[in-house]
Design a protein around this motif. Structure first.
Motif, PDB file in Angstrom:
ATOM      1  N   LYS A  89       0.828  -1.200   0.000  1.00  0.00           N
ATOM      2  CA  LYS A  89       0.000   0.000   0.000  1.00  0.00           C
ATOM      3  C   LYS A  89       0.863   1.251   0.000  1.00  0.00           C
ATOM      4  N   LEU A  90       1.956   1.208   0.773  1.00  0.00           N
ATOM      5  CA  LEU A  90       2.853   2.357   0.830  1.00  0.00           C
ATOM      6  C   LEU A  90       3.515   2.593  -0.519  1.00  0.00           C
ATOM      7  N   LYS A  91       3.918   1.504  -1.200  1.00  0.00           N
ATOM      8  CA  LYS A  91       4.540   1.642  -2.517  1.00  0.00           C
ATOM      9  C   LYS A  91       3.584   2.292  -3.513  1.00  0.00           C
ATOM     10  N   ASN A  92       2.309   1.896  -3.438  1.00  0.00           N
ATOM     11  CA  ASN A  92       1.339   2.390  -4.410  1.00  0.00           C
ATOM     12  C   ASN A  92       0.929   3.832  -4.151  1.00  0.00           C
ATOM     13  N   THR A  93       1.123   4.323  -2.939  1.00  0.00           N
ATOM     14  CA  THR A  93       0.693   5.680  -2.610  1.00  0.00           C
ATOM     15  C   THR A  93       1.859   6.628  -2.379  1.00  0.00           C
ATOM     16  N   ARG A  94       3.080   6.172  -2.628  1.00  0.00           N
ATOM     17  CA  ARG A  94       4.248   7.007  -2.365  1.00  0.00           C
ATOM     18  C   ARG A  94       4.233   8.252  -3.249  1.00  0.00           C
ATOM     19  N   LEU A  95       4.506   9.397  -2.665  1.00  0.00           N
ATOM     20  CA  LEU A  95       4.587  10.636  -3.421  1.00  0.00           C
ATOM     21  C   LEU A  95       5.856  10.656  -4.254  1.00  0.00           C
ATOM     22  N   ARG A  96       5.826  11.408  -5.345  1.00  0.00           N
ATOM     23  CA  ARG A  96       6.985  11.453  -6.223  1.00  0.00           C
ATOM     24  C   ARG A  96       8.213  11.994  -5.509  1.00  0.00           C
ATOM     25  N   ARG A  97       8.018  12.953  -4.616  1.00  0.00           N
ATOM     26  CA  ARG A  97       9.172  13.527  -3.934  1.00  0.00           C
ATOM     27  C   ARG A  97       9.847  12.532  -2.998  1.00  0.00           C
ATOM     28  N   GLU A  98       9.179  11.395  -2.717  1.00  0.00           N
ATOM     29  CA  GLU A  98       9.751  10.404  -1.823  1.00  0.00           C
ATOM     30  C   GLU A  98      10.587   9.366  -2.558  1.00  0.00           C
ATOM     31  N   TYR A  99      10.527   9.349  -3.885  1.00  0.00           N
ATOM     32  CA  TYR A  99      11.319   8.385  -4.630  1.00  0.00           C
ATOM     33  C   TYR A  99      12.795   8.766  -4.603  1.00  0.00           C
ATOM     34  N   ALA A 100      13.632   7.768  -4.804  1.00  0.00           N
ATOM     35  CA  ALA A 100      15.071   8.018  -4.837  1.00  0.00           C
ATOM     36  C   ALA A 100      15.405   8.970  -5.972  1.00  0.00           C
ATOM     37  N   ARG A 101      16.363   9.840  -5.730  1.00  0.00           N
ATOM     38  CA  ARG A 101      16.759  10.815  -6.737  1.00  0.00           C
ATOM     39  C   ARG A 101      18.167  11.309  -6.450  1.00  0.00           C
ATOM     40  N   LEU A 102      18.777  11.842  -7.476  1.00  0.00           N
ATOM     41  CA  LEU A 102      20.064  12.514  -7.348  1.00  0.00           C
ATOM     42  C   LEU A 102      19.852  13.995  -7.610  1.00  0.00           C
ATOM     43  N   THR A 103      20.375  14.816  -6.742  1.00  0.00           N
ATOM     44  CA  THR A 103      20.356  16.255  -6.970  1.00  0.00           C
ATOM     45  C   THR A 103      21.769  16.777  -6.775  1.00  0.00           C
ATOM     46  N   GLY A 104      22.088  17.862  -7.432  1.00  0.00           N
ATOM     47  CA  GLY A 104      23.426  18.401  -7.257  1.00  0.00           C
ATOM     48  C   GLY A 104      23.771  19.451  -8.285  1.00  0.00           C
ATOM     49  N   TRP A 105      25.042  19.684  -8.444  1.00  0.00           N
ATOM     50  CA  TRP A 105      25.533  20.706  -9.358  1.00  0.00           C
ATOM     51  C   TRP A 105      26.766  20.195 -10.087  1.00  0.00           C
ATOM     52  N   LEU A 106      27.125  20.888 -11.138  1.00  0.00           N
ATOM     53  CA  LEU A 106      28.338  20.565 -11.876  1.00  0.00           C
ATOM     54  C   LEU A 106      28.908  21.849 -12.458  1.00  0.00           C
ATOM     55  N   THR A 107      30.192  21.833 -12.713  1.00  0.00           N
ATOM     56  CA  THR A 107      30.838  22.966 -13.368  1.00  0.00           C
ATOM     57  C   THR A 107      31.484  22.483 -14.651  1.00  0.00           C
ATOM     58  N   LEU A 108      31.428  23.340 -15.657  1.00  0.00           N
ATOM     59  CA  LEU A 108      32.032  23.039 -16.945  1.00  0.00           C
ATOM     60  C   LEU A 108      32.921  24.206 -17.353  1.00  0.00           C
ATOM     61  N   ILE A 109      33.951  23.914 -18.111  1.00  0.00           N
ATOM     62  CA  ILE A 109      34.863  24.953 -18.571  1.00  0.00           C
ATOM     63  C   ILE A 109      34.996  24.873 -20.082  1.00  0.00           C
ATOM     64  N   ASN A 110      35.363  26.004 -20.686  1.00  0.00           N
ATOM     65  CA  ASN A 110      35.585  25.986 -22.127  1.00  0.00           C
ATOM     66  C   ASN A 110      36.920  25.311 -22.422  1.00  0.00           C
ATOM     67  N   PRO A 111      37.164  24.901 -23.667  1.00  0.00           N
ATOM     68  CA  PRO A 111      38.402  24.174 -23.977  1.00  0.00           C
ATOM     69  C   PRO A 111      39.663  24.901 -23.559  1.00  0.00           C
ATOM     70  N   GLY A 112      39.623  26.227 -23.530  1.00  0.00           N
ATOM     71  CA  GLY A 112      40.799  26.979 -23.107  1.00  0.00           C
ATOM     72  C   GLY A 112      40.941  27.078 -21.604  1.00  0.00           C
ATOM     73  N   GLY A 113      39.904  26.649 -20.864  1.00  0.00           N
ATOM     74  CA  GLY A 113      39.955  26.688 -19.410  1.00  0.00           C
ATOM     75  C   GLY A 113      39.883  28.081 -18.831  1.00  0.00           C
ATOM     76  N   GLN A 114      39.347  29.046 -19.586  1.00  0.00           N
ATOM     77  CA  GLN A 114      39.349  30.434 -19.138  1.00  0.00           C
ATOM     78  C   GLN A 114      38.087  30.808 -18.374  1.00  0.00           C
ATOM     79  N   THR A 115      36.944  30.257 -18.754  1.00  0.00           N
ATOM     80  CA  THR A 115      35.690  30.589 -18.087  1.00  0.00           C
ATOM     81  C   THR A 115      35.012  29.325 -17.587  1.00  0.00           C
ATOM     82  N   SER A 116      34.248  29.476 -16.505  1.00  0.00           N
ATOM     83  CA  SER A 116      33.562  28.344 -15.886  1.00  0.00           C
ATOM     84  C   SER A 116      32.061  28.587 -15.907  1.00  0.00           C
ATOM     85  N   THR A 117      31.303  27.517 -16.106  1.00  0.00           N
ATOM     86  CA  THR A 117      29.842  27.588 -16.145  1.00  0.00           C
ATOM     87  C   THR A 117      29.266  26.658 -15.091  1.00  0.00           C
TER      88      THR A 117
END
Length: 421
Positions: free
Chosen positions: A239-267
């Motif tokens: 019953k709990l499985k069938n009524t579980r809210l979406r926010r209760e499911y397993a998930r990954l949250t986080g951040w990442l940084t990317l740089i341009n090929p020259g390594g000068q700017t970060s996003t």
């Protein structure tokens, strides 16, 4: 055209080993309708899985094998020229050397392994066979034409300032075969990896760092979370499985940084990878100096929305998702080169005695293994960021079709030195 006709007259005889998500939902649908290839055998670890493979894979004409002796018998068949492998990555370490030793060409999914060290070890195993056997480790996001068109739009909007993406997936729920017994942590990490590959294609940036935290009831690294196994009453569990809210499911949250090929700017970017039921969705939002690009996937079609382009207002267009087909075609084309132009190629290799070569997909799979290792380490350390040295420039992955074909092979020695760095 003549090449395709020759392959259709003499289709490559292939076998399927394992029946994971990739084989079931992506590889088999393409293989069954491709007259250049013919599935003649399939392997599952147990008789029950073999029966499921016949039914779900519609492989009634293929000869079925199961168990250790069945695998040996399949690999000893001289009429089988190539194999499609979809098993747990831990099994790859012992399985691929056997396949290479039997002279079979191989198609697998990226990443090669869950760690860079193991991926490099597999490359060492492949070295003696690399000039005679084809091995592709495919990632469809690196050959998705929708991303090429969207990347051109992103480039026209100036520097990327921020980005975010959200992926809702039920991949783990569809893995009911022992051929791919990953836990939810690995499933979510694999989905995050594929999203990162897409972001690199869309932006032309390189991954610098990533922080991923697991949350939700089934998150392996979450503390104090509820587990259905702790409840004694099975009825209450269901019953709990069938009524579980979406926010209760397993998930990954986080951040990442990317740089341009020259390594000068970060996003900076953010993400949510959620494990849910009936909510498969995928959205990328790329914000630039002069506007933004938003990609949303519905079924097999990508909807691209561009805001702030040269023409004022918003433009929308749809692109059919054919990344899997492009990867499949690249493998079939190189198989033709090895099998039907074999004598000519062997003479060229003998005369030139050049460096050992690998397909460009192996290069990408090696990078993916390093990223996967970093993601898992971040999850296990409660979101501590994993940092990466400069990966191979994504420009090699977003070149034109002609350039891709010309650069389809790379030096194995250079790839291994880059990996060990």
């Amino acid at each position: 055209m003549l090449r395709t006709l020759n392959m259709c007259k003499n289709p490559v005889r292939i076998a399927v080993i394992g029946f994971g998500y990739w084989t079931q939902y992506e590889a088999l649908p393409l293989l069954r309708r491709d007259t250049r290839l013919k599935i003649v055998a399939a392997f599952a670890f147990t008789q029950e899985e073999a029966a499921a493979l016949i039914q779900k894979g519609e492989l009634t004409e293929a000869e079925m094998y199961s168990g250790s002796q069945g695998l040996t018998s399949l690999l000893e068949r001289t009429d089988i020229q190539a194999v499609v492998v979809d098993v747990h990555m831990q099994l790859m370490m012992s399985l691929l050397p056997r396949i290479f030793a039997m002279g079979k060409h191989v198609l697998t999914r990226s990443p090669m392994q869950l760690s860079l060290a193991n991926a490099s070890a597999l490359l060492d195993v492949y070295r003696p066979y690399s000039n005679s056997l084809v091995w592709h480790a495919v990632e469809n996001n690196r050959q998705e034409e929708a991303f090429e068109q969207a990347a051109a739009k992103v480039a026209g909007l100036g520097r990327v300032t921020t980005l975010c993406f959200k992926c809702g997936t039920d991949t783990a729920l569809k893995h009911k075969f022992s051929t791919a017994p990953y836990d939810i942590k690995h499933h979510l990490a694999l989905d995050l990896l594929r999203c990162i590959a897409a972001v690199r294609q869309l932006t032309g940036l390189q991954l610098s760092s990533v922080s991923a935290a697991a949350k939700g009831d089934y998150a392996p690294c979450a503390t104090g979370s509820f587990s259905p196994s702790d409840e004694g009453d099975s009825f209450k569990q269901e019953k709990l499985k069938n009524t579980r809210l979406r926010r209760e499911y397993a998930r990954l949250t986080g951040w990442l940084t990317l740089i341009n090929p020259g390594g000068q700017t970060s996003t900076l970017g953010s993400f949510v990878i959620s494990h849910c039921v009936g909510d498969n969705s995928l959205t990328y939002q790329i914000n630039c100096v002069k506007g933004s690009v938003r990609l949303t996937k519905a079924s097999s079609c990508w909807q691209v929305e561009v805001t702030g382009d040269k023409a004022s207002g918003t433009t929308n267009f749809a692109v059919q998702g054919i990344g899997h087909q492009n990867c499949h075609d690249a493998f079939a084309e190189e198989l033709y080169e090895k099998l039907y132009c074999k004598k000519q190629k062997e003479e060229e290799v003998t005369e030139e005695k050049g460096p050992t070569l690998v397909d460009i997909s192996i290069s990408g799979a090696l990078e993916d293994s390093a990223v996967m290792e970093g993601i898992i380490a971040s999850i296990q350390n409660e979101g501590a960021p994993a940092r990466f040295r400069c990966l191979a420039p994504p420009s090699a992955e977003s070149v034109s079709k002609t350039e891709k074909k010309a650069a389809s092979l790379r030096s194995l020695s250079s790839q291994q030195s880059a990996a060990r760095a």
